[in-house]
Design a protein around this motif. Sequence first.
Motif, PDB file in Angstrom:
ATOM      1  N   MET A 196       0.845  -1.209   0.000  1.00  0.00           N
ATOM      2  CA  MET A 196       0.000   0.000   0.000  1.00  0.00           C
ATOM      3  C   MET A 196       0.874   1.252   0.000  1.00  0.00           C
ATOM      4  O   MET A 196       0.595   2.229  -0.691  1.00  0.00           O
ATOM      5  CB  MET A 196      -0.888   0.027   1.240  1.00  0.00           C
ATOM      6  N   CYS A 197       1.945   1.210   0.801  1.00  0.00           N
ATOM      7  CA  CYS A 197       2.844   2.360   0.892  1.00  0.00           C
ATOM      8  C   CYS A 197       3.532   2.617  -0.442  1.00  0.00           C
ATOM      9  O   CYS A 197       3.827   3.761  -0.793  1.00  0.00           O
ATOM     10  CB  CYS A 197       3.907   2.124   1.960  1.00  0.00           C
ATOM     11  N   LEU A 198       3.776   1.541  -1.178  1.00  0.00           N
ATOM     12  CA  LEU A 198       4.458   1.649  -2.467  1.00  0.00           C
ATOM     13  C   LEU A 198       3.737   2.623  -3.396  1.00  0.00           C
ATOM     14  O   LEU A 198       4.340   3.533  -3.972  1.00  0.00           O
ATOM     15  CB  LEU A 198       4.501   0.261  -3.113  1.00  0.00           C
ATOM     16  N   VAL A 199       2.431   2.445  -3.516  1.00  0.00           N
ATOM     17  CA  VAL A 199       1.657   3.298  -4.419  1.00  0.00           C
ATOM     18  C   VAL A 199       1.782   4.761  -3.996  1.00  0.00           C
ATOM     19  O   VAL A 199       2.097   5.640  -4.804  1.00  0.00           O
ATOM     20  CB  VAL A 199       0.176   2.880  -4.435  1.00  0.00           C
ATOM     21  N   ALA A 200       1.591   5.002  -2.707  1.00  0.00           N
ATOM     22  CA  ALA A 200       1.620   6.381  -2.222  1.00  0.00           C
ATOM     23  C   ALA A 200       2.997   7.001  -2.410  1.00  0.00           C
ATOM     24  O   ALA A 200       3.123   8.149  -2.840  1.00  0.00           O
ATOM     25  CB  ALA A 200       1.221   6.410  -0.752  1.00  0.00           C
ATOM     26  N   ALA A 201       4.049   6.219  -2.104  1.00  0.00           N
ATOM     27  CA  ALA A 201       5.407   6.756  -2.212  1.00  0.00           C
ATOM     28  C   ALA A 201       5.724   7.131  -3.650  1.00  0.00           C
ATOM     29  O   ALA A 201       6.248   8.211  -3.934  1.00  0.00           O
ATOM     30  CB  ALA A 201       6.410   5.733  -1.689  1.00  0.00           C
ATOM     31  N   GLU A 202       5.367   6.264  -4.578  1.00  0.00           N
ATOM     32  CA  GLU A 202       5.658   6.525  -5.994  1.00  0.00           C
ATOM     33  C   GLU A 202       4.808   7.667  -6.536  1.00  0.00           C
ATOM     34  O   GLU A 202       5.255   8.460  -7.355  1.00  0.00           O
ATOM     35  CB  GLU A 202       5.416   5.256  -6.817  1.00  0.00           C
ATOM     36  N   LEU A 203       3.603   7.725  -5.994  1.00  0.00           N
ATOM     37  CA  LEU A 203       2.665   8.753  -6.421  1.00  0.00           C
ATOM     38  C   LEU A 203       3.179  10.159  -6.100  1.00  0.00           C
ATOM     39  O   LEU A 203       2.967  11.095  -6.839  1.00  0.00           O
ATOM     40  CB  LEU A 203       1.392   8.462  -5.624  1.00  0.00           C
ATOM     41  N   PHE A 204       3.939  10.246  -5.001  1.00  0.00           N
ATOM     42  CA  PHE A 204       4.509  11.536  -4.644  1.00  0.00           C
ATOM     43  C   PHE A 204       5.867  11.760  -5.300  1.00  0.00           C
ATOM     44  O   PHE A 204       6.584  12.673  -4.952  1.00  0.00           O
ATOM     45  CB  PHE A 204       4.640  11.651  -3.128  1.00  0.00           C
ATOM     46  N   GLY A 205       6.213  10.867  -6.197  1.00  0.00           N
ATOM     47  CA  GLY A 205       7.461  11.050  -6.932  1.00  0.00           C
ATOM     48  C   GLY A 205       8.680  10.576  -6.192  1.00  0.00           C
ATOM     49  O   GLY A 205       9.809  10.791  -6.634  1.00  0.00           O
TER      50      GLY A 205
END
Lengths: 281, 253
Positions: free
Chosen positions: A212-221
Amino acid sequence: MRGLPPLPARQGRDLLFMKEHWNTRKGTLLGISAIIATIILWQAVADLIVQNRFYLPSFTDVAGSFLDLVSRGTLLIDFEISLLHFAIGLGAALVTAVPLGVAMGWYRDFDRFINPIVEILRPVPPLAWIPFAIIWFGLTHESAGFVIFVGCFFPILINTYTGFKSVPRVFVEAGKVLGCTRDISLIRYIAFPSAIPSITAGIRIAMGVGWMCLVAAELFGAGGGKYGLGQKLWWYYNLHQTSNVVVYMLLLGLIGLVIDMVFRHYIEGRVERWRAGEVRT
Amino acid sequence: MSGVSISHVNRTFAKEGPESTVALEDISLEIADEEFVCLVGPSGCGKTTLLRIVAGLDAANSGTVTVDGETITGPDPKRGMVFQEYSLFPWRTVLGNIAFGLEMKGETREARTRIAEEYLDLVGLVQFRNAYPFELSGGMRQRVAIARALANNPDVLLMDEPFGALDAQTRNVMQQELLEIWEKTKKTIIFVTHSVDEAVFLADRIVVLSPRPGRICDNITVDLSRPRDRTSVEFAELRRHVLNLMQQCRLVR
């Protein structure tokens, strides 16, 4: 009461077998029909009611986008980069959280010393670390890995700790009278194997949180901002190509599922052979 | 040559508040080499505590325990122990459990397997060598636990109600097997039980403990020849005698 005459034993058994067989098949059929029904419903709602590809891309739109993305070849790179971020985060969490959990679970004074810090940091949502991930590591793979690390760290730590705390006393005493007396040997030969079920359960939870954290981390660049499943999800959102967004959503779900299944299969096959007789919780 | 000498052992457990429980009071006991001694007494009389002190898992507040003149300071593989609860390591196979002590000693893999298989044979579980503990019945688990304790070749074997959780039938079979193992290995055995029947069937000598504070109430030498017949008159008489003693101990304290 005038019941039916009892069936001959063999016939009864065959009937039972057929019934069980039918039950499993029925289960599979029900599952598949539910998926088909959902797809039909989705297609119908998208085509007939919403009639707007931006708001709700239909099933056929998404399938077309999927084939298009596969032919362009970026899907595989996104997958690899995301897996790299995930591996960095999970790997770092494993090598830090397991030893720390072992030390906290075994040495009481160390537990008392470190526990307040753990309890203060633990409720901080992993995503709240994104600003510092970027400040400390820049827009690199490591910064995405760091966010995932924070997500994975605490479930592994807590489960290793609990696993060590609940080692039955009789195992430790049996070890001691058999000549296993030093702390390091007791940890290695008694407490660690005894805590493995708890530790692996922690790793499973950690993998779910980390994904779940992966998506958010990548989403913020945080992951470099070029490739990655979460990064692309956001990228296509900004381009208003929502059918591509759905492709990435479904892929993220599917890969998360596969990772969990592979891990469970591995654990059940190897590490937990000896637990087969226990009631799983 | 493995006599156990217990002299003036006291053990008190601190409780909250000014009160404390006296578990053992001035226990002195000499156990000869190759002797089979049973400690009997009602629950809470400190018999398990005494055994744990001999094992080195608990420490006396005062007094000493020596084996062959050596004072006990902590657990040691020279004193094997069989626990009341199931203490087999569930993550190890039967053979792995029996070989555990040898592994700690630093024996080679070949030596470990060879010695462990000898003891596996002694308790008659050769066909279960690769089974995990959960696959075994209660009686089989305790057999493995006995083999595991013996594989270290200890001087003394300490047994803490090892058959307490078994059904009566299995229990009788296990008692018989234990005597056969004792005949073969010639270990000094200290066996804790609350069953007078078990004590009379097994022991050379029965030590009766009284409850709170735990004191030695009487010391009875069993001179029945083995194999003993549980249904014989002598057996019944001795059993009645021990039961009466236990009754008196409770009143006297």
